[in-house]
Design an enzyme around this catalytic site. Sequence first.
Site, PDB file in Angstrom:
ATOM      1  N   ARG A 286     112.967  81.173  69.603  1.00 43.06           N
ATOM      2  CA  ARG A 286     113.947  81.169  68.514  1.00 43.06           C
ATOM      3  C   ARG A 286     114.038  82.501  67.751  1.00 43.06           C
ATOM      4  O   ARG A 286     115.140  83.067  67.628  1.00 43.06           O
ATOM      5  CB  ARG A 286     113.663  80.016  67.552  1.00 43.06           C
ATOM      6  CG  ARG A 286     114.862  79.657  66.705  1.00 43.06           C
ATOM      7  CD  ARG A 286     114.478  78.721  65.571  1.00 43.06           C
ATOM      8  NE  ARG A 286     113.821  77.506  66.078  1.00 43.06           N
ATOM      9  CZ  ARG A 286     114.405  76.316  66.161  1.00 43.06           C
ATOM     10  NH1 ARG A 286     115.645  76.181  65.769  1.00 43.06           N
ATOM     11  NH2 ARG A 286     113.730  75.276  66.592  1.00 43.06           N
TER      12      ARG A 286
ATOM     13  N   SER B 168     128.574  46.885  89.099  1.00 49.52           N
ATOM     14  CA  SER B 168     129.362  46.936  90.308  1.00 49.52           C
ATOM     15  C   SER B 168     130.053  45.601  90.442  1.00 49.52           C
ATOM     16  O   SER B 168     129.408  44.556  90.363  1.00 49.52           O
ATOM     17  CB  SER B 168     128.442  47.176  91.500  1.00 49.52           C
ATOM     18  OG  SER B 168     129.154  46.954  92.694  1.00 49.52           O
TER      19      SER B 168
ATOM     20  N   LYS C 242     123.260  44.758  91.578  1.00 51.55           N
ATOM     21  CA  LYS C 242     123.059  46.175  91.351  1.00 51.55           C
ATOM     22  C   LYS C 242     123.144  46.520  89.874  1.00 51.55           C
ATOM     23  O   LYS C 242     123.992  46.033  89.150  1.00 51.55           O
ATOM     24  CB  LYS C 242     124.136  46.989  92.084  1.00 51.55           C
ATOM     25  CG  LYS C 242     123.896  47.113  93.560  1.00 51.55           C
ATOM     26  CD  LYS C 242     124.696  48.265  94.132  1.00 51.55           C
ATOM     27  CE  LYS C 242     124.158  49.584  93.647  1.00 51.55           C
ATOM     28  NZ  LYS C 242     124.850  50.720  94.245  1.00 51.55           N
TER      29      LYS C 242
ATOM     30  N   ASN D 197     123.384  50.144  88.443  1.00 47.83           N
ATOM     31  CA  ASN D 197     123.318  51.569  88.773  1.00 47.83           C
ATOM     32  C   ASN D 197     122.622  52.369  87.680  1.00 47.83           C
ATOM     33  O   ASN D 197     122.945  52.208  86.502  1.00 47.83           O
ATOM     34  CB  ASN D 197     124.721  52.117  89.002  1.00 47.83           C
ATOM     35  CG  ASN D 197     125.216  51.785  90.391  1.00 47.83           C
ATOM     36  OD1 ASN D 197     124.426  51.652  91.318  1.00 47.83           O
ATOM     37  ND2 ASN D 197     126.521  51.635  90.528  1.00 47.83           N
TER      38      ASN D 197
ATOM     39  N   ARG E 296     128.082  98.781  77.546  1.00 47.63           N
ATOM     40  CA  ARG E 296     128.628  97.424  77.626  1.00 47.63           C
ATOM     41  C   ARG E 296     129.205  97.268  79.026  1.00 47.63           C
ATOM     42  O   ARG E 296     130.004  98.102  79.453  1.00 47.63           O
ATOM     43  CB  ARG E 296     129.710  97.172  76.559  1.00 47.63           C
ATOM     44  CG  ARG E 296     129.118  97.170  75.148  1.00 47.63           C
ATOM     45  CD  ARG E 296     130.066  96.585  74.097  1.00 47.63           C
ATOM     46  NE  ARG E 296     131.049  97.563  73.650  1.00 47.63           N
ATOM     47  CZ  ARG E 296     132.360  97.433  73.787  1.00 47.63           C
ATOM     48  NH1 ARG E 296     132.872  96.333  74.324  1.00 47.63           N
ATOM     49  NH2 ARG E 296     133.180  98.381  73.374  1.00 47.63           N
TER      50      ARG E 296
END
Lengths: 467, 467, 467, 467
Positions: free
Chosen positions: D188, D280, D286, D288, D319
């Site tokens: 930081r 599903s 299922k 997911n 630059r």
Amino acid sequence: MMATHPRQALDLLLRGQRGTSVFSDLRGLQVMLDFERALARAEARVGIIPWATAAAISDCCYAECFDQTALAGGCALSGNLAIPMVQQLTRLVSDISVEAAGYVHWGATSQDVVDTGCVLQLREFLDLLQATIRQAAVEFATLTDRHQDTPMAGRTWLQQAVPITFGLKTAGYVDVLLRHLERLDELRPRLLALQFGGAAGTLASLGDRGPEVAAALGDELQLTVPAISWHGHRDRLAEVATLCGLIVGSAGKIARDLSLMGQTEVAEASEPSAPGRGGSSTMPHKRNPVAAAVILSTAVRVPGLVSAILGAMVQEHERGLGGWHAEWETLPEICTLTLGALERLVELASGLEVDAVAMRNNLGLTRGLLLAEALSMALAKNIGKARAHAVVEKITHRALEERRPLDEVLREEAEVTTHFTGPQLDRLLDPANYTGAAGSTTATVLAGFRSRQAEWNAKGAVDHAGN
Amino acid sequence: MMATHPRQALDLLLRGQRGTSVFSDLRGLQVMLDFERALARAEARVGIIPWATAAAISDCCYAECFDQTALAGGCALSGNLAIPMVQQLTRLVSDISVEAAGYVHWGATSQDVVDTGCVLQLREFLDLLQATIRQAAVEFATLTDRHQDTPMAGRTWLQQAVPITFGLKTAGYVDVLLRHLERLDELRPRLLALQFGGAAGTLASLGDRGPEVAAALGDELQLTVPAISWHGHRDRLAEVATLCGLIVGSAGKIARDLSLMGQTEVAEASEPSAPGRGGSSTMPHKRNPVAAAVILSTAVRVPGLVSAILGAMVQEHERGLGGWHAEWETLPEICTLTLGALERLVELASGLEVDAVAMRNNLGLTRGLLLAEALSMALAKNIGKARAHAVVEKITHRALEERRPLDEVLREEAEVTTHFTGPQLDRLLDPANYTGAAGSTTATVLAGFRSRQAEWNAKGAVDHAGN
Amino acid sequence: MMATHPRQALDLLLRGQRGTSVFSDLRGLQVMLDFERALARAEARVGIIPWATAAAISDCCYAECFDQTALAGGCALSGNLAIPMVQQLTRLVSDISVEAAGYVHWGATSQDVVDTGCVLQLREFLDLLQATIRQAAVEFATLTDRHQDTPMAGRTWLQQAVPITFGLKTAGYVDVLLRHLERLDELRPRLLALQFGGAAGTLASLGDRGPEVAAALGDELQLTVPAISWHGHRDRLAEVATLCGLIVGSAGKIARDLSLMGQTEVAEASEPSAPGRGGSSTMPHKRNPVAAAVILSTAVRVPGLVSAILGAMVQEHERGLGGWHAEWETLPEICTLTLGALERLVELASGLEVDAVAMRNNLGLTRGLLLAEALSMALAKNIGKARAHAVVEKITHRALEERRPLDEVLREEAEVTTHFTGPQLDRLLDPANYTGAAGSTTATVLAGFRSRQAEWNAKGAVDHAGN
Amino acid sequence: MMATHPRQALDLLLRGQRGTSVFSDLRGLQVMLDFERALARAEARVGIIPWATAAAISDCCYAECFDQTALAGGCALSGNLAIPMVQQLTRLVSDISVEAAGYVHWGATSQDVVDTGCVLQLREFLDLLQATIRQAAVEFATLTDRHQDTPMAGRTWLQQAVPITFGLKTAGYVDVLLRHLERLDELRPRLLALQFGGAAGTLASLGDRGPEVAAALGDELQLTVPAISWHGHRDRLAEVATLCGLIVGSAGKIARDLSLMGQTEVAEASEPSAPGRGGSSTMPHKRNPVAAAVILSTAVRVPGLVSAILGAMVQEHERGLGGWHAEWETLPEICTLTLGALERLVELASGLEVDAVAMRNNLGLTRGLLLAEALSMALAKNIGKARAHAVVEKITHRALEERRPLDEVLREEAEVTTHFTGPQLDRLLDPANYTGAAGSTTATVLAGFRSRQAEWNAKGAVDHAGN
């Protein structure tokens, strides 16, 4: 069979001797054996095995005694180097003591050996890396000191912008290298951590003695004992890769600058010359920038290697499949290339041939337009900012169109000559007088460098005294 | 010095013998010497140098006669391997004829030698690659043939979805491998192009004879003579890298599949076993998937290496700085890793131990829910799609909540039992009966494979007859 | 919510309008709807659903009717865009016919829609890509034609080497672009394949009608029906990424060349100027190379994106977890950046301001040393190669040391003046006379280009006639 | 025009709201305006411009007042966003005061604005990142606490190895997250540095007042004033990218673990459920793993993006050309994807449904072989290590061959039953009794976590008190 397929022709060019040594097969084997020796001693210290057993094991932990070809073959079969190493070690120990042979690698898993060995190699590497970055910083600080008043064109988007000094440019190099040293200092304690968890991180085969053995082992190897084993968490190693990536990025930036300055058309700086170095038989005027080539090639290669290490972090459960294996060659590759590039950077910096006259000449290439801003600022004090801008714009456009020097055109402009005498204009159009804060900035960077350097020396003196 | 730092411990595991041989230092030197020999012969053919000169040069073009350590040192100084190679060659030739020594490397630039040498190595590599992909395709076709009626769970997002067959899965592997062979065929003629342009692509030192020499040289090396030299345009080489990237991605996908199937909890397939292979001394039940580890590690590594090759394409002017150098180790790395992974894939496929019973058992893990769709489709024919969906949703939720088999729950549901007898429901809930187009798809893929295989055999027969 | 966080400020700069349009959210939704419409029609054609149902569905397949914000929200919940799209579509259709609503998306899985939609977008993209590469080739062919006799310095390792022509340089650009067009042609038929396999590639919910529906669907969308669905095998898409990687590498190489030529100190070429373009308020002499900046930035970015796509190929089983998702934004990113870069390349090529005088002047910077090889070759015919080399070495070293023109120094050398008259030396030292095969090479490339261009035109005429 | 091509459909899924907001176009514009406002105020503070001028400028520094479409167009022309922003700002200010308009952006260059703006955005991002990592650590610490005695199979190379606890696994997650927080703290202060150097780093247009203005500007923005401007040295920004790379690697590792545990066949953990989440329609069983999909896809994407940032570090001179531009979208992409992945990780951790019974059941899958090591260790105490190893090997092989439980087989073995009673064997073969140091390790990690957490709270309290 191994002897017939080496791939080392480019090692000396791209990696140098030192990095190649640290990550040689022999050294890689020795650090694993250092682990085994330390483990035996640690277990003797806590009383799990007799000291005689530890001694028998220790006596065999010399890489030179091992059959490297057999290791490679065993590795191909078992899937890692530690398994055949332990097998050979066990055989060697059993020649001394069958009893002792049973305690080889006691409580450890393959990955404990491989990972800790890797950390031991990285410790050596970090020392070399630090020393080499410091050397580079010293060389660029010397250049900065020498060239703080050498004016040259500042360039942006590959176009000349306004004047700077060469010292300001190299001060930027010193500054970034110091930042990398800071990062290296922060990373070191995180990295230098023992890996020791047994099959799945519980050290269960050591009953309740695991933590005790770990503590002794860490002590033997002078490594921190982490709160928990890190078989599946590779951030420590990956951080070395990312740091190398940052360092190589900076080295590449510097090499790009210097190689651009070395173009035939710019000719402001060139690599040190030596017989045979970068020469061309048929083109006598050429001096190929070998160091820059090495550094730039490394800067092209390392980012992809870093991405592989980051991608490899997604390792399954307690010890992963594939990700771990992907590190084995990639991390040494990153380290040796980084060190090789930095050695070349030191060489480049220390032998750089700087042509201040060419720098000065190049400042004249825009026929004074480089100083349009300077003129505008000076005029503004007399006729206001808006008017000054308009006048300068008019003059510069004429200079551009007629391909005449700004110096000449502006002396035909009443609004300019009213406010400035000839000698005043001369001063105004001397690029050396329009470098703004370059001097103070350079001084600040150098002061910062010297204070860091004093710390290194003090630390070095202490380290030396401590030996 | 070189002998003490080899980094080959992992070669046999990760690369295998063949790829390592093609890209060894010795071979790398030999292909450069092949260029020099061919160049001398080409120049003799067009009458630029005497045949005796060409003969003297040819007689020295044997890699074994060269001092590799000196080459590495010269490379570190000059910046590429061709320069010290030409120096050594010249010395060797001058022992035969001082006159001839003056014509070594005549008209060529370092990059001509290095690039053409690289193309010659890649030609060998592509042959090995093609043969190995074909082998893998054959192995997976065999598995497909054998398992076209072996039901197993299809899995999406790592969850069981609906039934498939194992043959359908491996048919997908065959299909993608055929596509890679197609790409390889397309790439080959583009790649196999001579590099010969002299210092900056004009062959000026050969006066107006350049194109003639180029034609003869291409003929000697059996390489296409491109319209223009490609020192600064690296797409030919980079395309090999990207093709390898695609192939490795597919190999990684297959290895991922098979290693997931080899999990202790799934246990549907395992790697071939052999004494010492992937074993664990303290964990007798483990059989480490060594081949998958190798393939997956390669799949982690190669993408980053490919990105380095792509990044290296940005090379300056007639011959670039750094980008070219970045290719030297990276391209062989990609090729050897790719070949090593494919050899492991062949090994994996040919020795795969498939457990059809476990596949069948795993199909039962959801207690029939895997067939909810099948039931819904069947019901829809009787009670309409919307109603069927609602009924099945009700039943499956009950099965989920009560953790009971779907089979049991649905037999309590009037809307189901009204339309289906017990045996009909048995058939409906047999996963083997709900594999849709798996059979015809598999057959189509196999037919395609066989027709390709017939072409290879026909071509092979012709090639053989031609020898 | 969506409207407040756009990230498009740089689209026009980096991607251009066309690519951005092809891969906009709206277009991405529309291609999914195109799939749904085609699926309904296909199922009507084979008699699985009534034509009225297909019509009801088709009538709702307009992206403009959808709530994009709701789609984004639904996607965040369900994990892909197809699920909320199907939900909204179902609702829209049920307003017309509840019956028909039950047949929306019938037999397909989310990935069928998303992947096929992606292929449809890529088809549009490939057309744009091809047209833009062709344009760039045309522009560079024009430059080649114009500058086949414009001498300039050939540069290697950023150093002047020997003379070339600007036409030779741009001929290299034409040549590589033609190769990319060839690759594009080869890739296209592999890519343009339907994705349609249902939940796990078996199309089981369509009973035994799957293949029939697939055939009709492919016909509707004008896509090939592959032997097997490719949910888990991503090579088709990944190949687009790798091709873009190759193309961008070449574009980057060209932009690097031209931006180096545009340096203040080189000044041989500059980007087209326009009001506001690349200007600097305070630095009137600067003309920032905006096109080169865009192309080079793309060349930096795309390799890493390609590596992500290659890494994403390792997808689990029938449909993978994470790998698939990684493609969604990455592939469009690669495509739009590639197209944007190529549009900039066309702009750069078509408006390039070439300064042949500066090129000529730069040829003089080495004070004739650039022609040392030419002199050596000419002398060798008189005094033998070895002696010629020695003489030229002596002369060039003197010229270098005394910083005098080679022309001057060599006229003091008896061994030279004995064999050449003054006018002969003048000719010898004119760089324009030492460009070797540049002329014939350039002509060969241009002839190749023209023959390709004729094919495009013929093909275009046919395509046009066919409309 | 901009409004018609958004690409945000996936933002909510992949990035979440917070990261998207920080890096929105609007926010990106506002931080540039924050710079301009602060610059005007700084110049007023040091007396370079009147306070009234600063006020006029400040009054216009609101992103909402700007025409974003015009900005995008201006950017496409000029090559960066700052130029059209300054133009629009100047126009807005001139409506208030023509005089003041002349002082907009006074002394700054485009890159000063863009880079400092980027740092300001990254400051916001780092706060969010830190908070989110902390949240994830808290969640995993909670799981660790809860499951420190929940035995499960430790898995290596995707095979069951020896028992661990689920708490040990999650303790590893806590541990690595703490390390990432440490890195973030270190990074930081290096990152939060002002960029202010003018055209080429000299601030020459401010005469000798540059450093003074810089100091005041840093104070206004609460950013460190670095020793030297860093236009060409990008390590500060690149370090953010590499840290994100490390964090994402860890997140990916965790998501991989949890998604493997969520496989149908393993079923030890599953993602939190919610209506519509990961569902599903046709496969009711299922669920997911949407969060894992997002995290894993990010883990696939970010490494390549990091490599692009590292590759972009090679920027030319004061630059650069292209490298800088390559950062603009890539860095926000990395940050938003990282934050999105971490938010999903928090969601995953906090809602994870753990099935301890399934874990226990899976421990039985090897029929006791998982405990062979435990048995061997126990036996060794009675009959010596070598003999114990031999006995256990014999037993386990029989168990493997006969597919019988180890428990059963070993009770037939005299050498075992001689030394252990039935209940002793029961204890020995209970996986919960063979977790070694899992307990103490977990406790150590938790203690470390709590001490860190106390620091956060103390710091938070202070921060809060300070407001």
